[in-house]
Design a protein around this motif. Structure first.
Motif, short mmCIF file in Angstrom:
data_model
loop_
_atom_site.label_atom_id
_atom_site.label_comp_id
_atom_site.label_asym_id
_atom_site.label_seq_id
_atom_site.Cartn_x
_atom_site.Cartn_y
_atom_site.Cartn_z
N PRO A 190 96.64 -62.68 -11.28
CA PRO A 190 97.69 -62.45 -12.19
C PRO A 190 98.68 -61.27 -11.59
CG PRO A 190 95.47 -62.20 -13.15
CD PRO A 190 95.46 -62.54 -11.76
N ILE A 191 98.28 -60.27 -11.01
CA ILE A 191 99.15 -59.37 -10.59
C ILE A 191 100.11 -59.91 -9.51
CG2 ILE A 191 97.49 -58.44 -8.84
CD1 ILE A 191 100.38 -56.33 -10.55
N ILE A 192 99.66 -60.52 -8.67
CA ILE A 192 100.30 -61.36 -7.66
C ILE A 192 101.31 -62.44 -8.05
CG2 ILE A 192 100.44 -63.07 -5.37
CD1 ILE A 192 99.23 -60.35 -4.90
N THR A 193 101.02 -63.13 -9.08
CA THR A 193 102.05 -63.98 -9.92
C THR A 193 103.18 -63.06 -10.55
OG1 THR A 193 100.16 -65.57 -10.30
CG2 THR A 193 102.17 -65.68 -11.71
N LEU A 194 102.88 -62.13 -11.01
CA LEU A 194 103.74 -61.33 -11.96
C LEU A 194 104.85 -60.60 -10.80
CD1 LEU A 194 104.87 -59.99 -14.32
CD2 LEU A 194 103.40 -58.32 -14.22
N MET A 195 104.14 -59.86 -9.92
CA MET A 195 105.14 -59.39 -8.88
C MET A 195 106.14 -60.18 -8.23
SD MET A 195 103.82 -57.51 -5.21
CE MET A 195 103.42 -59.28 -4.67
N SER A 196 105.59 -61.58 -7.97
CA SER A 196 106.31 -62.47 -7.24
C SER A 196 107.43 -63.07 -8.12
CB SER A 196 105.58 -63.75 -6.56
OG SER A 196 104.54 -63.29 -5.79
N PHE A 197 107.01 -63.29 -9.22
CA PHE A 197 108.06 -63.81 -10.12
C PHE A 197 109.18 -62.96 -10.45
CE2 PHE A 197 109.74 -64.19 -14.47
CZ PHE A 197 109.96 -65.81 -14.50
N LEU A 198 108.98 -61.52 -10.53
CA LEU A 198 109.84 -60.43 -10.57
C LEU A 198 110.55 -60.39 -9.43
CD1 LEU A 198 107.95 -57.79 -12.57
CD2 LEU A 198 109.57 -59.47 -13.47
N ILE A 199 109.95 -60.18 -8.29
CA ILE A 199 110.70 -60.42 -7.12
C ILE A 199 111.96 -61.49 -6.85
CG2 ILE A 199 110.59 -60.30 -4.46
CD1 ILE A 199 109.85 -57.69 -5.53
N GLY A 200 111.38 -62.62 -7.06
CA GLY A 200 112.02 -63.75 -6.95
C GLY A 200 113.24 -63.83 -7.93
N LEU A 291 96.82 -67.10 -1.86
CA LEU A 291 97.57 -66.14 -2.93
C LEU A 291 99.14 -66.25 -2.34
CD1 LEU A 291 95.27 -63.45 -2.90
CD2 LEU A 291 95.85 -64.68 -4.99
N ALA A 292 99.20 -66.43 -1.13
CA ALA A 292 100.82 -66.60 -0.54
C ALA A 292 101.48 -67.71 -1.06
CB ALA A 292 100.87 -66.59 0.79
N PHE A 293 100.62 -68.93 -1.34
CA PHE A 293 101.36 -70.15 -1.92
C PHE A 293 101.68 -69.87 -3.28
CE2 PHE A 293 100.82 -74.30 -3.81
CZ PHE A 293 101.66 -74.93 -3.32
N ILE A 294 100.75 -69.29 -4.02
CA ILE A 294 100.83 -68.94 -5.45
C ILE A 294 102.11 -68.15 -5.63
CG2 ILE A 294 100.03 -67.83 -7.48
CD1 ILE A 294 97.35 -68.86 -6.64
N ALA A 295 102.33 -67.06 -4.83
CA ALA A 295 103.56 -66.03 -4.81
C ALA A 295 104.61 -66.91 -4.46
CB ALA A 295 103.14 -65.04 -3.83
N ASP A 296 104.71 -67.99 -3.68
CA ASP A 296 105.76 -68.54 -3.39
C ASP A 296 106.25 -69.45 -4.55
OD1 ASP A 296 105.94 -67.62 -0.66
OD2 ASP A 296 104.87 -69.36 -0.02
N ILE A 297 105.41 -69.97 -5.11
CA ILE A 297 105.65 -70.88 -6.39
C ILE A 297 106.17 -69.90 -7.51
CG2 ILE A 297 104.68 -72.35 -8.34
CD1 ILE A 297 105.04 -73.80 -5.44
#
Length: 394
Positions: A190-200, A291-297
């Protein structure tokens, strides 16, 4: 007949039993008389130290007499306490006299001789800014060498343990690895997804804002795709894992060190690296690329949402442009860094945990050092990969 030896007159009727020391103040002809009684021994004077302190601070007049006639037994500790009282009262300008101390004169003389010895002040340390500078460099270099050696020892022991497990010499414990994967990977989604979504989303918005001046907003897709897949996704994921899971590893192993559980593993014949560190290293190596792949998506999804709302680029146009800007090699250029970053995070966190001492202050210090070192090394490794990719023309 042989004469029986006479008991020590100062022992009192109770033989080896000790009576607590006492001090009482009476007014005499020449001033205040302090009558001392009981046994002034190392094991008994603790009961009267507070009263001695109060007496030394009190104003007893110009002349004070210490009557030691009622003292039963005395050793060096008792003589020191009485002599210190006398010196403190004498330092306040009064006159101190001893009475009835003839039988303990030898003890008092030994104590006075020891107190009168002038202790030499430590010689000032000669300092030179130039030599201190190079000395600090040398100390830091030796510290780095020790850190590298300790890290290589952990990696070597983990690889040795992996070889023994693969050859069947040691039992594989998949439950420990799966448990660590759940804690470090699944719960971090959850935290990785939220952080990456906002950064993207932020990268897409800022890129579109700047490229709008040149009429090239569509190129924000290239910007977000390459930056997110090659650099930002894996780097921010590794930094988040270093702060989240790396600190947890250090705290867990450090707490075990404080409670001597690591020493207990040694005693029962188990290798702490194989029991505590190996499952965590394996779990990190597995979950960090995922987790890196999830962060990319998630980062690309954030960019799609922002470019659709902010720049009017529909999702199908974004995806079509993204296919032309990136390829599978671009994705793997970022994901290939993840296992190396995972090893660095796991080794540094475990190493700092094994260095924890017996205090909570030491635990906090090494947890902080673990996070700082892990983040620094992750960023340094990312820079090394960037230089390597540039050198091979990719």
């Amino acid at each position: 007949m042989l004469d029986k030896p006479k008991p020590d007159e100062r022992s009192g009727p109770r033989g080896n039993e000790s009576s607590p020391p006492s001090i009482e103040a009476e007014k005499g002809k020449g001033g205040i008389v302090l009558k001392l009684g009981g046994d002034w021994l190392a094991r008994t004077i603790g009961t009267i130290e507070d009263k001695i302190e109060e007496t030394s601070r009190a104003d007893l007049g110009g002349t004070v007499t210490l009557d030691c006639g009622g003292i039963g037994r005395m050793d060096t500790s008792g003589a020191f306490l009485i002599e210190r009282l006398a010196r403190e009262m004498d330092g306040k300008g009064g006159k101190v006299e001893f009475q009835g101390a003839e039988k303990d004169q030898t003890l008092f003389e030994a104590v006075r001789k020891s107190l009168d010895v002038k202790r030499q002040a430590p010689a000032p340390k000669s300092t030179n800014r130039l030599t201190d500078f190079f000395a600090a460099i040398g100390e830091n270099m030796f510290a780095i060498v020790r850190e590298v050696a300790m890290g290589l020892n952990i990696v070597g022991a983990a690889l040795y343990g992996a070889g023994r497990r693969m050859t069947g010499q040691t039992q594989i414990r998949p439950a420990a690895i799966v448990n660590q994967m759940d804690r470090m990977g699944v719960r971090a989604v959850p935290i990785i997804t939220l952080m990456s979504f906002l950064i993207g989303a932020v990268i897409a918005q800022q890129g579109a804002f700047q490229l709008r001046n040149f009429g090239a907003e569509i190129f924000v897709v290239d910007l977000v795709g390459i930056l997110q897949l090659r650099e930002i996704g894996v780097l921010l994921t590794a930094i988040m894992i270093a702060g989240r899971s790396g600190s947890a590893i250090t705290a867990e192993i450090g707490s075990m060190k404080m409670r001597e559980e690591v020493d207990a593993l040694h005693v029962i014949g188990l290798n702490p690296i194989g029991v505590l560190i190996f499952p965590r290293l394996v779990a990190l190596v597995i979950v960090l690329p995922l987790l890196a792949f999830i962060a990319d998506i998630a980062g690309l999804l954030g960019a799609i949402v922002v470019t659709w709302i902010y720049s009017g680029i529909p999702p199908d146009a974004f995806i079509t442009r993204l296919r032309g800007a990136v390829d599978v090699a671009t994705v793997f250029a970022g994901l290939i860094k993840a296992p190396f970053m995972a090893i660095v995070i796991g080794v540094v966190a475990s190493m700092e945990g094994m260095k924890v001492g017996g205090s909570a202050e030491s635990l906090g210090k090494h947890v902080t050092a673990s996070v700082v070192k892990s983040i620094f090394l992750v960023i340094l490794m990312d820079a090394v990969f960037a230089i390597f990719y540039a050198a091979i023309g990719y």
